[in-house]
Design a protein around this motif. Structure first.
Motif, PDB file in Angstrom:
ATOM      1  N   ALA A 141      42.535  32.550  45.530  1.00 22.26           N
ATOM      2  CA  ALA A 141      42.852  30.542  45.037  1.00 22.26           C
ATOM      3  C   ALA A 141      41.331  30.488  44.000  1.00 22.26           C
ATOM      4  CB  ALA A 141      42.304  30.152  46.507  1.00 22.26           C
ATOM      5  N   CYS A 142      40.616  30.916  43.902  1.00 24.78           N
ATOM      6  CA  CYS A 142      39.280  30.345  43.474  1.00 24.78           C
ATOM      7  C   CYS A 142      39.709  31.298  41.651  1.00 24.78           C
ATOM      8  CB  CYS A 142      38.017  31.366  43.440  1.00 24.78           C
ATOM      9  SG  CYS A 142      37.709  30.984  45.203  1.00 24.78           S
ATOM     10  N   SER A 143      40.718  31.713  42.044  1.00 23.47           N
ATOM     11  CA  SER A 143      40.674  31.948  40.079  1.00 23.47           C
ATOM     12  C   SER A 143      41.590  31.548  38.865  1.00 23.47           C
ATOM     13  CB  SER A 143      41.331  33.816  40.155  1.00 23.47           C
ATOM     14  OG  SER A 143      43.010  33.388  41.060  1.00 23.47           O
ATOM     15  N   ARG A 144      41.675  30.277  39.382  1.00 25.31           N
ATOM     16  CA  ARG A 144      42.010  28.873  38.712  1.00 25.31           C
ATOM     17  C   ARG A 144      40.597  28.518  37.638  1.00 25.31           C
ATOM     18  NH1 ARG A 144      44.719  25.460  42.721  1.00 25.31           N
ATOM     19  NH2 ARG A 144      44.178  23.100  40.803  1.00 25.31           N
ATOM     20  N   VAL A 145      39.426  29.024  38.413  1.00 30.89           N
ATOM     21  CA  VAL A 145      38.226  28.643  37.264  1.00 30.89           C
ATOM     22  C   VAL A 145      37.620  29.860  36.843  1.00 30.89           C
ATOM     23  CG1 VAL A 145      37.532  27.186  39.216  1.00 30.89           C
ATOM     24  CG2 VAL A 145      36.525  29.178  39.551  1.00 30.89           C
TER      25      VAL A 145
END
Length: 375
Positions: A141-145
Motif C-alpha cells: 500500500a505504501c509503495s506508491r511513494v
C-alpha cells in the motif's frame, strides 16, 4: 533546516519505544492538533526567512490522524517552503486511503514500524501478531511513494544470526526499498523494558547484518540504514541538517548554540497554545566544542564527514577543532582520511553505532525525567 512535527498518539505502548507517546483517542487528538497548528503557524511566521527543505512527522503513530498530518504539511507548504516529507506509520493501521491522502500532501517517504517481519517474534516484544500477508499488504500500500522504509530491531532477546538473516531476506523480498536496522534501547517507560543483549553480542549481530546486507547487494547509507538503490530521504534528517526545529508536545529543537524541548504534558502544551505562550520547557546551551562533536557524530552516522562543510559551519578545520577525537579515530582505525572527507571504516561502524545509541539513550532519559516530573 529540517522541521520535525511530533504526533504523540499511539495505540500501543511498546516495551522498546524510546519516544514520547500517549494512548490515542479522538477526544485527545482534537485539542492537540488545534494547539499544534497554532505553534506551527507561529514558528513559520517567526522564521520567515528560513527554508525548511525536509519535514519529518514522527510519533507515536502519525497516521492515526492522517488528515490532520496532511493539513499540517499544507500549512508549511502554504508559507512558501518547498520540501520533501517523511511520515511514520504503523503496519497495523496504514491502508490505501491513508496513503492516497499522504501522496496528495506531497509525502515522498513512509517509514513503517515493522520491528520484525516474523509473526512469531511480535508477541514476544509486546506487539500484536500480524500475518506475513497482512504485513506485505501494508508495505505494498505504501509503495506508491518513492521511499518505503521499514524499521527492524537488532539485539532482541534470543535473536541469533539466522533470525537476522530471515529479517534481511524478508526485507529484500518486500516492496520496501529502505531498511533501518536499529539497536534495542531501554524503553522510555519504566518497568517495561526488554532485556538487552550484551555489547559483545550486539556487535557480533551488527557486523553479521552489515556483511549479509552487502552480499545481498544492499547499499549501506548510514550506520543503521540500508537500501536497494537510490531511495531519497534517509532514516535520520540530522545527517543533512544538524540544525532543526521541532513542533508538538515533547518535540526537540537544535538551533545555533541551543538544544531545547517542548513540554511533554499535553494539558500544558494546549494551555500554552491557547494563551499564546511558548511551549518550551527545557533548554540547554551548547558550547562550541559540544556543537562540533554533535555535528561530527551526525555526519559520521551518515558514514562521512566532509572537511569543507565542517570548516564552513565552524570557521576552522576539523583537525584543529577536534584534534584528540580525530587523531584517536584515525589511530584506532575507526576513520580514514580521504582528502576531502573523513570516512567511517568497517571497524568504525560499530563505534559510531555505539555513540549514536548512547546519544539516543541520553535523550530518552531526558524525556523520561520530564514525563515523570510533569514537565
Amino acid at each position: 533546516m529540517a522541521l520535525y512535527i511530533h504526533v504523540p498518539f499511539c495505540t500501543m505502548m511498546c516495551p522498546f519505544c524510546i519516544f514520547f507517546s500517549v494512548p490515542y483517542s479522538r477526544d485527545k487528538a482534537r485539542p492537540y492538533f488545534k494547539a499544534l497548528t497554532g505553534e506551527l503557524e507561529g514558528v513559520l511566521s517567526r522564521l520567515e526567512g528560513a527554508s525548511f527543505r525536509e519535514v519529518y512527522v514522527g510519533g507515536g503513530t502519525p497516521t492515526l490522524a492522517t488528515e490532520e498530518v496532511c493539513e499540517a504539511l499544507d500549512i508549511v507548504r502554504s508559507m512558501g517552503h518547498r520540501f520533501e516529507a517523511s511520515v511514520e506509520a504503523s503496519p497495523y493501521d496504514i491502508d490505501d486511503h491513508k496513503v492516497s491522502q499522504l501522496v496528495s500532501a506531497g509525502v515522498t517517504r513512509i517509514s513503517l514500524g515493522v520491528q520484525s517481519f516474523r509473526p512469531d517474534v511480535l508477541p514476544r516484544i509486546g506487539r500484536p501478531r500480524i500475518s506475513e500477508e497482512g504485513l506485505r499488504a501494508a508495505i505494498e500500500a505504501c509503495s506508491r511513494v518513492r521511499t518505503v522504509n521499514v524499521d527492524v530491531l537488532l539485539g532482541l532477546p534470543g535473536q541469533g544470526r539466522r533470525d537476522l538473516e530471515l529479517e534481511l531476506e524478508a526485507f529484500y523480498e518486500s516492496k520496501a526499498n529502505q531498511l533501518t536496522l536499529y539497536p534495542l534501547m531501554p524503553s522510555i517507560r519504566e518497568g517495561a523494558t526488554l532485556p538487552p543483549v550484551s555489547e559483545r553480542r550486539e556487535r557480533e549481530l551488527y557486523y553479521f547484518a552489515v556483511d549479509k546486507a552487502k552480499t545481498m547487494g544492499l547499499s549501506q547509507d548510514t550506520v543503521w540504514g540500508f537500501s536497494k538503490g537510490p531511495s531519497g530521504l534517509g532514516d535520520e534528517y540530522i545527517v543533512d541538517f544538524d540544525l532543526f526545529i521541532g513542533v508538538g508536545a515533547g518535540a526537540m529543537s537544535h538551533v545555533e548554540g541551543l538544544f531545547y524541548a517542548n513540554t511533554f504534558n499535553l494539558r500544558k502544551y494546549e494551555d500554552a497554545a491557547a494563551k499564546g505562550r511558548s511551549p518550551v520547557a527545557l533548554a540547554r546551551r551548547l558550547s562550541p566544542g559540544e556543537e562540533q562533536r554533535l555535528y561530527a557524530l551526525y555526519k559520521l552516522y551518515g558514514l562521512r564527514l566532509p572537511k569543507r562543510d565542517f570548516r564552513r559551519r565552524f570557521g576552522k578545520p576539523v583537525y584543529l577543532a577536534m584534534p584528540r577525537e580525530v587523531m584517536a579515530g584515525l589511530a584506532l582505525g575507526l576513520l580514514r582520511d580521504r582528502g576531502e572527507e573523513l570516512v567511517v571504516t568497517r571497524r568504525g561502524l560499530y563505534a559510531i553505532s555505539y555513540l549514536m545509541k548512547a546519544f539516543y539513550i541520553k535523550i530518552s532519559q531526558i524525556r523520561a525525567m520530564a514525563i515523570r516530573k510533569g514537565i
